[in-house]
Design an enzyme around this catalytic site. Structure first.
Site, PDB file in Angstrom:
ATOM      1  N   HIS A  45      -0.235  -0.495   2.173  1.00 37.57           N
ATOM      2  CA  HIS A  45      -0.230   0.224   1.044  1.00 37.57           C
ATOM      3  C   HIS A  45       0.718   1.566   0.739  1.00 37.57           C
ATOM      4  CE1 HIS A  45      -2.760   1.470  -2.090  1.00 37.57           C
ATOM      5  NE2 HIS A  45      -2.575   2.376  -2.204  1.00 37.57           N
ATOM      6  N   HIS A  92      -6.969  -0.995  -7.191  1.00 40.11           N
ATOM      7  CA  HIS A  92      -7.917  -0.836  -5.804  1.00 40.11           C
ATOM      8  C   HIS A  92      -8.955  -1.631  -6.033  1.00 40.11           C
ATOM      9  CE1 HIS A  92      -9.269   3.683  -5.070  1.00 40.11           C
ATOM     10  NE2 HIS A  92      -8.769   3.238  -4.777  1.00 40.11           N
TER      11      HIS A  92
END
Lengths: 738, 233
Positions: A45, A92
């Site tokens: 990420h 997300h």
């Protein structure tokens, strides 16, 4: 000292080889806090281990570019008249799979703070969502939770949510995709940097108190596949949209104050990534005292404070001596703010708790995550799928009209207005085209200009041909901008893929990025920002490769825009991009009709970029001249569905009649060829449009006329507008209400 | 003509109201911070939409007790014009300046959509620039716009002509289908007994330009200005 346990490495998602590299670089074993820091910063990420090399190949230059991709929290482009736009898409997915409401809500919060960090006022949001079939209870739970989260958070912060897309496919059942895009506007080029100016600058943390929520969000949730979802519920952050709204206003005021030199959001990996990235960008060291961080829980360890992903926090870099004015401002907004550290000469990240130093690590050691390169071969199964013969499908016991109604009722095609109306899409008084059009259109107050925004990706096409499918995602996003009259100026990409440690996914990634790059180059526009979400898998399957493209367009005269709605009785319908309305069998590749009626996803999609750019440029020019009265591209469901959508939106019928005979109605009516746009015009302008098309070597043909209250296609389809409207408008709610 | 637009933490229509009255119509407008305890120099006060104080407890409940509301009550009691839409309407009900309450939409979802309203009377300071029976387009955007009142209050509001805006369909009928939130009698906006305080759920400030779909909100601000001008020596 005993070797570090596999369990601890797993907790922070570091491989043993990565751990050994850390030991090598530090010249010692990292302490527990440092393991956490590396786990976060070397996560997929934050560290982009598997995508960094690929992303460097994307086009990244443009005359309009003000902040280059990767340099800051979001790229910034010049849109004229003294305005600049920052925009970015972010995923997300895993938080939303675990806790759909908060996952989606905090996804909005996070991307908004990214844009805020650039000094931009957030002016539009979009969401790109993927779920399994809505007929399934769990998928409806996820869908409803995600939509409520977007609505609950987004409506509260005063930023219009102008739509996006919602797509359903079996492959997303175990791992939904929840991507959010935010567009922000900056006046007079007052762009903020997420960096300090000089040693001695203060690091000020403002906003929510820090709690234990979200620890390991970056490393745990975002960077590995997960089977036992419920266990990870505690790593999902909880959002407070009221605080976000206050933070937006306070930060936009704060950057006007003297001495405020830098701003950064606390996103994934919290204070750790925010502070370390600022230090890296400033080419400075930092000292952080975790004891200064205002908290909402007691007895938090330095590890927890540094890795908390508590929402609604920003970090500012402030010249010493200017802090009191800033604290007065935050007091006015009832916001907590603390000096938690300072920038220092050198390159060390020093973390202490009060007087006790806990860690000292060189910045570059932390930020220089390993880079994995790969070049995986095309899998054999893919070649087989591509070679499927789509001209020899079994006969169907169904009429073309029944097929059309079945397609209109498909959750992928049916109107999503029951979702869009749960989002405030008008606040800020700029929304010219609301959700449900090809692209949303927002005017810029005080100018004649408007911004068009869209998100697009047909994962099926990327699955069948990652290179062409990703190029199609770019082409379709730009086409949607062109259909409202806007010129594409920049892209952002949300790469949603499966486990990058497996060859098939590697092949998808490398090919998709190559395809995006090729298409963006053809349109001569840069990819200014992006996000990679990998490990999107369930035990059953990886998600379809889904490189979601967010596209930004500029329309110089907002008065001359088009919508997809048919306008007036007697208007001519013209198809741009082909000399015949009827699509060939190979355009069934990855089509909705093939999936629904034949339960098959096969074939090999194709795209002619030269034709595509010509079609779009002609369309834009006709809209900007005010000749084209409506424009709508052919996408899922083919020509027949495109005609019906425009008719329903305009509340007027249409008759399609073409001299070419229909020889194979399934592909002819419902195939999904690229590069085709349906325009309408006053009948007196028909020849003018066809002549212009000829002059620009763009295929075009008159296919029918607007009018009446029936939908007729070459004597094969004859349905009342009311029948198709009832199906298209209500099918989604029926499907999604179980 | 000078409008004061109140800003609570969490308000989000204040800039749109400023745009509509100032940029579009050219009136003076200034923001009033929620901590102010006195307000002077304004001809009318506007309470914007949004989620004041996060709408914690109940929509508008905390804002109703904010420092500025004391001054606004005095202003209203002295005949000053006070207008609230969306969250502003909720705050006016919570503070007792208007009767009734706004509860969760009957379908339990937030609803942002075009709205069609009938102007029930032009004999108010807020609607004088509309024509009698006008049907106007103003969008709605709320989760708690379901107007409720006891039978007696409702009968009084109707009898005294204090229902100013009503949701109707495109045939000008106040039907169930035209009602976006479950409000009693399709009520979209009401005034107080003196007629100088108006609350409504729809957003007139969003209906300020044809480009945005409607400019039907503008006569509302023009009505206030006309009334103020008429009252000036």
């Amino acid at each position: 000292m005993p070797p570090i346990s596999q369990e601890l490495l797993d907790e922070v998602a570091l491989s043993r080889a990565e751990y050994e590299a850390i030991v090598d670089r530090l010249g010692r074993e990292p302490n527990p806090l440092e393991i956490g820091l590396f786990g976060a910063l070397w996560s997929e990420h934050c560290g982009y281990k598997h995508t960094k090399a690929l992303l460097r190949t994307l086009p990244n230059t443009s005359d309009r570019l003000l902040v280059a991709p990767g340099a800051e929290n979001a790229g910034v482009v010049d849109i004229g008249d003294g305005y600049a736009v920052a925009f970015k898409i972010e995923s997300h997915n895993h938080p939303s799979a675990v806790e759909p409401y908060e996952g989606a809500a905090t996804g909005i919060g996070g991307i908004v703070r990214d844009i805020l960090a650039m000094g931009a006022r957030p002016m539009a949001l979009m969401n790109s969502l993927r779920f399994g079939p809505p007929t399934d209870d769990r998928q409806r739970y996820l869908l409803n939770g995600v939509v409520s989260g977007i609505s609950g958070y987004g409506n509260c912060i005063g930023v219009p949510n102008v739509g996006g897309e919602i797509v359903f496919d079996d492959s997303y059942a175990g791992n939904p995709l929840v991507n959010a895009m935010c567009v922000g506007i900056i006046k007079d080029a007052k762009i903020m940097s997420a960096s300090a100016d000089a040693p001695g600058d203060l690091i000020i943390l403002v906003g929510a108190k820090t709690g234990r929520d979200g620890i390991h969000g970056a490393s745990g949730l975002a960077s590995r596949t997960f089977e036992e979802q419920a266990e990870l519920r505690s790593t999902v952050q909880v959002g407070n949209p009221f605080l976000e709204k206050v933070l937006i206003e306070a930060c936009l005021e704060a950057i006007q104050l003297p001495g405020v030199v830098g701003m950064q959001d606390c996103g994934a990996a919290g204070i750790t990534s925010a502070a370390v990235e600022m230090a890296e960008r400033s080419e400075l060291g930092i000292n952080i005292d975790v004891a200064k961080v205002h908290r909402r829980e007691t007895e938090m360890s330095p590890y927890e404070v540094m890795l908390s992903e508590s929402q609604e926090r920003m970090i500012l870099a402030v010249k010493p001596g200017h802090e009191s004015q800033l604290f007065d401002l935050f007091e006015k907004w009832d916001l907590d703010a603390e000096i938690i550290g300072t920038f220092k000469p050198g390159n060390q990240v020093v973390i202490s708790e009060s007087k006790e130093q806990i860690s000292s690590t060189p910045v570059v050691t932390l930020t220089d995550a390993p880079e994995y390169q790969f070049n995986s071969p095309k899998p054999n199964w893919l070649t087989e799928l591509q070679n499927a013969d789509l001209s020899a499908l079994p006969d169907l016991d169904i009429t073309p009209s029944q097929a059309l109604l079945t397609l209109l009722a498909s959750p992928n095609i049916a109107s999503k207005h029951t979702i869009w109306r749960q989002y405030d899409h008008q606040v800020q008084n700029n929304t010219v085209i609301a959700p449900g059009g090809d692209a949303a259109l927002l005017r810029i107050q005080g100018t004649n200009r408007a911004l068009a925004v869209t998100t697009d990706c047909n994962g099926r096409l990327v699955y069948l041909n990652p290179r062409v499918g990703a190029a199609i995602a770019v082409a379709e996003a730009c086409r949607n901008l062109s259909c409202v009259g806007a010129e594409p100026v920049a892209l952002t990409d949300g790469l949603n893929f499966g486990n990058p440690e497996t060859p098939d996914i590697q092949y998808q990634l490398q090919e998709a990025v190559a395809g995006m790059s090729k298409a963006a180059t053809a349109f001569n526009i840069p990819v200014v920002s992006g996000n990679a979400s990998l490990y999107n898998e369930s035990p059953d399957t990886a998600v379809q490769p889904t490189p979601i493209i967010g596209a930004l367009g500029v329309l110089e005269n907002v008065q001359n825009h088009a919508t997809s709605a048919f306008k007036d009785e007697g208007d001519t319908i013209i198809l741009i991009g082909s000399n015949t309305p009827w699509a060939e069998p190979e355009t069934l590749a990855g089509s909705e009709v093939l999936s629904i009626l034949h339960d098959t996803t096969a074939g090999n999609p194709s795209l002619d970029l030269e034709l595509e750019t010509k079609v779009q440029s002609l369309t834009r020019s006709l809209i900007q001249q005010g000749i084209a009265k409506s424009a709508h591209d052919i996408s899922q469901g083919g020509l027949a569905v495109a005609i019906v959508e425009s008719a329903i939106q305009g509340n007027i019928g249409a008759t399609i009649q073409h001299h070419d005979p229909i020889t194979n109605w399934l592909p002819n009516l419902f195939g999904e060829p690229q590069s085709r746009i349906i325009l309408t015009c006053n009948s007196t302008d028909t020849d003018r449009i066809l002549r212009t098309a000829k002059q620009t070597n763009t295929p075009a043909t008159q296919v029918g006329a607007v009018g009446g209250d029936q939908i007729r296609i070459n004597n094969l389809i004859n349905l009342s507008l009311q029948t198709v409207a009832d199906t298209w408008l209500n099918a989604f709610e029926r499907a999604a209400s179980g | 003509m000078k409008f004061g637009i109140v800003v609570f933490p969490g308000s989000w229509s204040e800039r749109d109201m400023h745009y509509a009255v100032s940029d579009v119509l050219g009136y003076q407008a200034e923001y009033i911070w929620h901590r102010e305890t006195s307000i002077n120099g304004f001809d009318a006060v506007l309470l914007p939409g949004g989620f004041s104080y996060g709408d914690h407890l109940r929509c508008g409940a905390i804002a109703a007790h904010s420092p500025v509301m004391g001054a606004i009550k005095d202003f209203a009691n002295n005949g000053g014009f006070v207008f609230g839409s969306c969250n502003g309407f909720q705050i006016l009900c919570e503070s007792g300046l208007l009767p009734g309450a706004l509860i969760r939409n009957d379908h339990l979802s937030f609803r942002c959509a075009p709205g069609t309203l009938r102007v029930e009377t032009t004999a108010t300071p807020f609607t004088s620039q509309y024509a009698d029976g006008d049907v106007v387009a103003m969008p709605i955007s709320h989760g708690e716009g379901n107007f409720q009142a006891d039978d007696e209050t409702l009968a009084m509001l109707e009898a005294e002509g204090r229902v100013i805006f009503r949701y109707v369909d495109d045939q000008n009928q106040a039907t169930l289908e035209a009602n976006p939130n479950g409000s009693l009698n399709n009520i979209a906006g009401i005034t107080n007994e003196q007629g100088n305080v108006l609350g409504m759920m729809p957003h007139p400030e969003r209906a300020c330009e044809p480009l945005l779909g409607s400019s039907d909100g503008n006569p509302l601000w023009q009505s206030i200005a006309a009334t103020v001008d008429a009252g000036k020596p």
